[in-house]
Design an enzyme around this catalytic site. Structure first.
Site, short mmCIF file in Angstrom:
data_model
loop_
_atom_site.label_atom_id
_atom_site.label_comp_id
_atom_site.label_asym_id
_atom_site.label_seq_id
_atom_site.Cartn_x
_atom_site.Cartn_y
_atom_site.Cartn_z
N GLU A 132 122.41 -43.36 15.72
CA GLU A 132 122.83 -43.31 14.32
C GLU A 132 123.97 -44.29 14.04
O GLU A 132 124.06 -44.85 12.95
CB GLU A 132 123.28 -41.88 13.97
CG GLU A 132 122.15 -40.87 13.92
CD GLU A 132 121.25 -41.09 12.72
OE1 GLU A 132 121.33 -40.33 11.75
OE2 GLU A 132 120.43 -42.04 12.77
N THR A 185 120.84 -46.41 2.12
CA THR A 185 121.89 -45.44 2.42
C THR A 185 123.26 -46.03 2.13
O THR A 185 124.15 -45.33 1.63
CB THR A 185 121.81 -45.00 3.89
OG1 THR A 185 120.53 -44.41 4.13
CG2 THR A 185 122.90 -44.00 4.23
#
Length: 319
Positions: A132, A185
């Site tokens: 991530e 994002t």
């Protein structure tokens, strides 16, 4: 070597934030998800020999989340051999459903299986978080933890990391609608205000506590009353075409609550029964029927299990 020589692992998509739990709460879905295949190779290091289901992802292990996770685990275990990985994407990138997290979780689980399970599933969370970090610049756990552990997961703290699996204390079904629009994002995070008014913060904390209590007390009414985002959804809603209409339609169709999945553009709604979840799906589809926007939709129960073996060879690699 044959495909049957690979250990094959599936890790599911996830819904993060869950309205009031920004960056600290998530839950797993039954579908969609990613598969990572892994097998031992004699030479040290990590190679990615194939990526299927999506174009544009790098096979350089330093530039792909599955490679980063595997490299981190091999360094920690200090083994004299390497691993070959294959990534089989079953979900789109940028959907708001934890695409990079599913790949990262599957890689961590698969390498752990290959090595004879030196780590518990919960101990795999920090390794998956490194994927991530590569994908978004932040090593957050609200997607990778439920993808690994299943059910609902609360991230109480990041320093030190304190991840609390809640399981599925209450039977819930999730309707997910993914409008086929691009939403980065980075953009969804960049528009968020850094300062939060005290009264909004108090209402948000109350909702998160209420949602936890509703899950643990099996109180659908309390869950429903708590599924509200006082802070972030109002700032992001305009980024998703027809979001407000879709949310209203979901609630009118019987959903306990609805909101933005992760950073969007996917929309999620929780229901008490599979029948209600299907009705919510149909209601949201009607909202988008004449919009010219294509949809992917999923209706799944919130599962107890996250990442899991799909198949494994007869012999495991030995340290």
């Amino acid at each position: 070597m044959k495909d049957s020589d690979f250990i094959k692992v599936f890790a599911p998509a996830t819904v993060a934030n869950v309205c009031c739990g920004f960056d600290v709460l998530g839950f797993a879905l039954d579908q969609p998800g990613d598969e990572v295949w892994v097998r031992q190779k004699e030479s040290p290091g990590v190679t990615i020999s194939a990526i299927e289901g999506i174009c544009g992802l790098s096979t350089d292990p330093a530039e792909n989340v599955v490679g980063i996770v595997a490299q981190k685990m091999l360094r920690e275990l200090d083994v004299p051999f390497g691993v070959e990985l294959q990534l089989h994407k079953g979900m789109p990138v940028g959907s708001g459903l934890g695409s990079s997290a599913a790949s990262s979780a599957a890689a961590a689980f698969a390498v752990n299986e290959l090595m004879g399970r030196p780590f518990t599933t919960q101990e795999l969370v920090p390794f998956a978080m490194e994927g991530e970090r590569l994908a978004s610049g932040s090593a957050h756990a609200d997607n990778v933890a439920p993808s690994l552990l299943g059910g609902f997961v609360l991230v109480r703290s990041y320093d030190p990391l304190d991840v609390i699996p809640l399981g599925v204390p209450l039977e819930l079904y999730c309707t997910v609608v993914h409008p086929q629009v691009e939403l980065k994002t980075s953009l969804a995070r960049s528009i968020l205000k850094k300062d939060i008014p005290l009264q909004k913060g108090i209402r948000q904390w109350g909702n998160l506590a209420g949602l936890m209590a509703g899950l643990l007390k099996a109180d659908y009414s309390l869950v429903s009353r708590s599924l509200h985002d006082e802070i972030f959804e109002p700032e992001r809603a305009f980024l998703i075409p027809l979001f407000r209409q879709a949310k209203e339609a979901a609630l009118e169709a019987g959903a306990l609550g609805a909101g933005i999945s992760g950073s969007g553009p996917s929309i999620f709604a929780l229901s008490a029964t599979a029948t209600q979840a299907r009705q919510v799906e149909q209601a949201i589809q009607q909202v988008y029927a004449n919009s010219g926007i294509d949809l992917n939709t999923y209706v799944t129960q919130v599962p107890e299990q996250g990442a899991r073996l799909v198949s494994q060879p007869t012999l495991h690699a030995q340290k």
